[in-house]
Structure formats: C-alpha cells, structure tokens
Motif scaffolding. Sequence first.
Motif, mmCIF file in Angstrom:
data_model
loop_
_atom_site.group_PDB
_atom_site.id
_atom_site.type_symbol
_atom_site.label_atom_id
_atom_site.label_comp_id
_atom_site.label_asym_id
_atom_site.label_seq_id
_atom_site.Cartn_x
_atom_site.Cartn_y
_atom_site.Cartn_z
ATOM 1 N N VAL A 234 29.686 70.482 5.230
ATOM 2 C CA VAL A 234 30.192 69.403 6.065
ATOM 3 C C VAL A 234 31.614 69.717 6.511
ATOM 4 C CG1 VAL A 234 30.924 68.137 3.986
ATOM 5 C CG2 VAL A 234 30.695 66.913 6.144
ATOM 6 N N VAL A 235 31.920 69.324 7.735
ATOM 7 C CA VAL A 235 33.289 69.374 8.249
ATOM 8 C C VAL A 235 33.693 67.957 8.605
ATOM 9 C CG1 VAL A 235 34.798 70.156 10.114
ATOM 10 C CG2 VAL A 235 33.141 71.737 9.115
ATOM 11 N N VAL A 236 34.830 67.522 8.071
ATOM 12 C CA VAL A 236 35.405 66.229 8.448
ATOM 13 C C VAL A 236 36.511 66.504 9.450
ATOM 14 C CG1 VAL A 236 36.726 64.232 7.666
ATOM 15 C CG2 VAL A 236 34.830 65.084 6.283
ATOM 16 N N LEU A 237 36.332 65.980 10.651
ATOM 17 C CA LEU A 237 37.335 66.139 11.704
ATOM 18 C C LEU A 237 38.250 64.928 11.649
ATOM 19 C CD1 LEU A 237 37.897 68.226 13.960
ATOM 20 C CD2 LEU A 237 36.699 66.693 15.526
ATOM 21 N N LEU A 238 39.459 65.147 11.142
ATOM 22 C CA LEU A 238 40.430 64.066 11.000
ATOM 23 C C LEU A 238 41.146 63.903 12.339
ATOM 24 C CD1 LEU A 238 41.147 62.279 8.575
ATOM 25 C CD2 LEU A 238 43.082 63.777 8.129
ATOM 26 N N ALA A 239 40.972 62.755 12.971
ATOM 27 C CA ALA A 239 41.347 62.618 14.376
ATOM 28 C C ALA A 239 42.227 61.404 14.623
ATOM 29 C CB ALA A 239 40.083 62.531 15.240
ATOM 30 N N GLY A 240 43.239 61.205 13.776
ATOM 31 C CA GLY A 240 44.170 60.107 13.985
ATOM 32 C C GLY A 240 45.219 60.477 15.011
ATOM 33 N N GLU A 241 46.396 60.911 14.557
ATOM 34 C CA GLU A 241 47.450 61.348 15.462
ATOM 35 C C GLU A 241 47.332 62.829 15.797
ATOM 36 O OE1 GLU A 241 49.812 59.218 16.850
ATOM 37 O OE2 GLU A 241 48.439 57.765 15.961
ATOM 38 N N ARG A 242 46.889 63.624 14.833
ATOM 39 C CA ARG A 242 46.710 65.056 15.025
ATOM 40 C C ARG A 242 45.311 65.451 14.564
ATOM 41 N NH1 ARG A 242 50.878 64.077 17.077
ATOM 42 N NH2 ARG A 242 52.920 65.065 16.855
ATOM 43 N N LEU A 243 44.745 66.465 15.212
ATOM 44 C CA LEU A 243 43.441 66.961 14.799
ATOM 45 C C LEU A 243 43.590 67.927 13.630
ATOM 46 C CD1 LEU A 243 41.582 67.680 18.162
ATOM 47 C CD2 LEU A 243 40.826 66.135 16.359
ATOM 48 N N GLY A 244 42.793 67.715 12.616
ATOM 49 C CA GLY A 244 42.719 68.627 11.477
ATOM 50 C C GLY A 244 41.307 68.592 10.944
ATOM 51 N N ALA A 245 40.926 69.602 10.187
ATOM 52 C CA ALA A 245 39.562 69.669 9.673
ATOM 53 C C ALA A 245 39.569 69.905 8.176
ATOM 54 C CB ALA A 245 38.771 70.779 10.368
ATOM 55 N N GLY A 246 38.765 69.122 7.461
ATOM 56 C CA GLY A 246 38.474 69.375 6.057
ATOM 57 C C GLY A 246 37.113 70.045 5.988
ATOM 58 N N ILE A 247 37.036 71.186 5.337
ATOM 59 C CA ILE A 247 35.837 72.022 5.387
ATOM 60 C C ILE A 247 35.244 72.167 3.993
ATOM 61 C CG2 ILE A 247 34.919 74.289 6.011
ATOM 62 C CD1 ILE A 247 37.508 74.618 7.753
ATOM 63 N N CYS A 248 33.976 71.860 3.857
ATOM 64 C CA CYS A 248 33.247 72.079 2.613
ATOM 65 C C CYS A 248 31.995 72.874 2.953
ATOM 66 C CB CYS A 248 32.876 70.751 1.964
ATOM 67 S SG CYS A 248 31.992 70.933 0.396
ATOM 68 N N LEU A 249 31.883 74.066 2.396
ATOM 69 C CA LEU A 249 30.720 74.924 2.618
ATOM 70 C C LEU A 249 30.131 75.312 1.274
ATOM 71 C CD1 LEU A 249 32.067 77.277 5.451
ATOM 72 C CD2 LEU A 249 30.675 75.215 5.696
ATOM 73 N N GLY A 250 28.816 75.166 1.153
ATOM 74 C CA GLY A 250 28.169 75.476 -0.114
ATOM 75 C C GLY A 250 28.648 74.600 -1.250
ATOM 76 N N GLY A 251 29.097 73.389 -0.929
ATOM 77 C CA GLY A 251 29.571 72.467 -1.953
ATOM 78 C C GLY A 251 30.972 72.729 -2.434
ATOM 79 N N VAL A 360 31.699 64.927 10.476
ATOM 80 C CA VAL A 360 32.139 63.542 10.318
ATOM 81 C C VAL A 360 33.430 63.338 11.104
ATOM 82 C CG1 VAL A 360 32.862 61.744 8.703
ATOM 83 C CG2 VAL A 360 31.106 63.394 8.029
ATOM 84 N N LEU A 361 33.428 62.331 11.964
ATOM 85 C CA LEU A 361 34.627 61.972 12.707
ATOM 86 C C LEU A 361 35.371 60.914 11.907
ATOM 87 C CD1 LEU A 361 36.066 62.530 15.430
ATOM 88 C CD2 LEU A 361 34.856 60.542 16.355
ATOM 89 N N ALA A 362 36.581 61.238 11.481
ATOM 90 C CA ALA A 362 37.333 60.351 10.576
ATOM 91 C C ALA A 362 38.761 60.203 11.064
ATOM 92 C CB ALA A 362 37.325 60.915 9.161
#
Length: 418
Positions: A234-251, A360-362
């Motif tokens: 899963v990738v969480v795209l943190l999209a408040g003031e700045r774009l950033g990504a939290g990345i989880c691969l293979g748990g 996930v758009l967060a």
Amino acid sequence: MSAKRTAATAPVLRRITGEAVLRVLAAGDQLTAGDLIAATDLSRPTVHSVCDELIDRGWVMETEPGATASAAARPHGHPHVSAAPNAGGRPSRRYALNAGAGLVAGIDLGATKVSCCLADLRGKIIAEATEPWRDEHVGAPERLRIARRIMQDLLGEAGVGAGKVLAAGMAVPAPVTDDGHAVALESYLPGLAALDLRTALEPEFTWPVLVDNDANLAVLAERWRGAAQGVDNVVVLLAGERLGAGICLGGRLVRGAGAAGEMRFLDLVEGVGNTDAVGGMCRELGAIAAAEIIAGDRPGRASALVELCGGKPGDVTAEMVVEAARRGDPAAVEVVEVVMERTARAAAVVSTLLDPELLVLAGGPAGAGDVLLPVFGRQLGRLNSAQPRLAASALGDHAAVVGAVRSALDHAFEHLLD
C-alpha cells in the motif's frame, strides 16, 4: 549449551514470551490460556507463568468469567482474538490487558497546525487537542513550546502525571535522520533541522520520543486502524499542504536511506512541478475563483463557494471548496478537477513504479472522499495503465498523529518488561 549461556539467555526468552503475550492481549478482550496458546505457540505452563508475572507487574489483570474487559483496538500484525468458551469443569483462567496501567503520547508537528493526544495501551485516545500555528513560518522552538504546553494541558485533563507516559511518537513533515534531525529547508520549517527532536520535549518530559516522517506514520496508521487494514502493499499519498508518500511493500515500511516517499522529483514531472498538495491548492485556487466571481470576471455570483466564505475570498478553506463542489458549484467543481488531475499525475508515477495493490489518499480536506475520489480515479485511469484499488483515508487529517501513537505503543510494548 553451557550453564552460563543458558542463564544469560533465559531472561531474554522470558522477555520475548512476555512481549508476545502482551501484544496478543492488546489485540483481544479477555482471553483464556487456550486463546493465548493458540496465538503464541507457547506451552500452557509458560502462558500461566508469564501471565502471573505480568499480573505482578501490573500490566495484566485476571478477569472473572463473564466479565468484559475494555473493547479491543487491534494492533497491526495480530489477528483479533476472542475468548473461547470453556467446555466444562473448572472455569478457565481469563486474562486481560490492563490498558490503563500506562499511556503513550502522539504529536503531529504539521505544517499548519499541531495535534497532540494521549492514548492508553490499547491505543484508545483519552485526550486530544489541535491548535493552528499563528503563522506558517513560526520557528521550531515556538512550535515545540506549544506542543509541550498542550501535552501539559492533556495530562491535566486526563488527571495523570507525566510519569505515567511510557513513550511518545512524533510526526514531522520532513525526512528524519537516525540521529533525530529533520531534513527540512529553513524557509519551510525554520530551525527544525538544527534540533535533536528525540530530546525536543525536555526538560518538561523525559519520555523516549520516536520521531518519524508524517507520511511514514500515516501508512502505519492506515494499516492499523484505517483503510489499509490487512493490506501488505500500500502507498498512502499524504496530500495536505505538501505531497508525500508512505510506502509499505510486502508488509514492511520502506524507508530507503531515510527519504523514501519524498516527492521532490515532482519538479521534473510535467503538469505537476512541485509538491503543493490538495489542501493548499484547493484553498488557493478556491480563493482566486471566489474573488473572480465577486468581481464579475466569472459567472456565478450566487455560487455556493461565495456563500460559504461569506463573500470573503481570503476566508476560503479547502473544506469550503469541497462542500461547494458537492453542491454542484461550477467554480468549485473546476478547482477540484484541476487539483485532482495534478494529484493523479503524481500518483501515476508512484503507482507505476511501486505497483501497490492499494493507494490511499490521506491528509487532505476532512470528509472529502466522496467528492475527490471519483475525480481522482477517473484522472488516474486516464494517465496510468496500472490500476491500484483506491481509497480515501478513514482517519482524515489524524493519520499522522494516530501513526505516532502506534509507533509509541510499539516502543512501549518492547520495553514494558525492562
């Protein structure tokens, strides 16, 4: 194995088994020895012995048959476990986590506001507060003074002393080095890079502080209590003031050398050009649209957007833009289209490269998923052949602080038996 090595190893094994039992109890309600054996693969005598020790230490309670412990909050990585009925004979001993025996703190030092909370050992938030910064360029020392003051207020509200807090998690909108420093531009977060954030709560609080990038903590939160429960890629795209990504691969959380998920490469992506994100762009473009309507340069003087901002374009918020778009306001709909097309371009690069099963758009406007997600999905489908499943965050702009709580809980459970 020598006697000396056996003696040295036994406490380590005891600690491992104790931590395993605590984590399972945190995932259940009241559990029998049989439940704990099934979840940990420990023997019955070991389970009872470990539970007796944990009861002596105050972390576990023995409950009466039929009693109900507090509702469970499932930590990531452990299935929900419920107590099995006893087949007959003497009632089984039942155990429950003493969730109120300790607390953890969560702090999100966001770009526009600070959010703080206290949570029990199940992760249930018992006190929380959010406060906007007086200025987006306020210096790091002032930000931390405010965070410490809010934490003092929350401890007073909860009626507990600082000594009951076992650890604190802290989210910052920047990469974090192993020595606790944020890799942040002075123009963006003044003074933050110079501080060791692991000691940032001192002298008032001497808790262990686990500092991490807000997007990393957001993906932990979504897998724990949000839209990504049970999802390993899963990738969480943190999209408040700045774009950033939290990345989880293979748990596993992907950190790289420390800055995985940073989106500075967007300077090179046509149609994107920087890391400005949904929250900030909706606000800025919405204010421009409202001003144009009021000036007569755009049709729709009776628009929902103008109504929501009270005729003051400077008061437009991202939430107002979303609500106006929900009502069908043409100007707001256009703003959403522009913002989500740009966001989709960034997401297309990330999803093509990483191939997550869920995106996930967060972190954007609260409660905006019904408006943003359909537009986002359509724009992403037009740009990208890779089609991850899409979801809006169930945690809204609380994802980072919930992830901070999860990080603090993980540390607390690792050290409860110190």
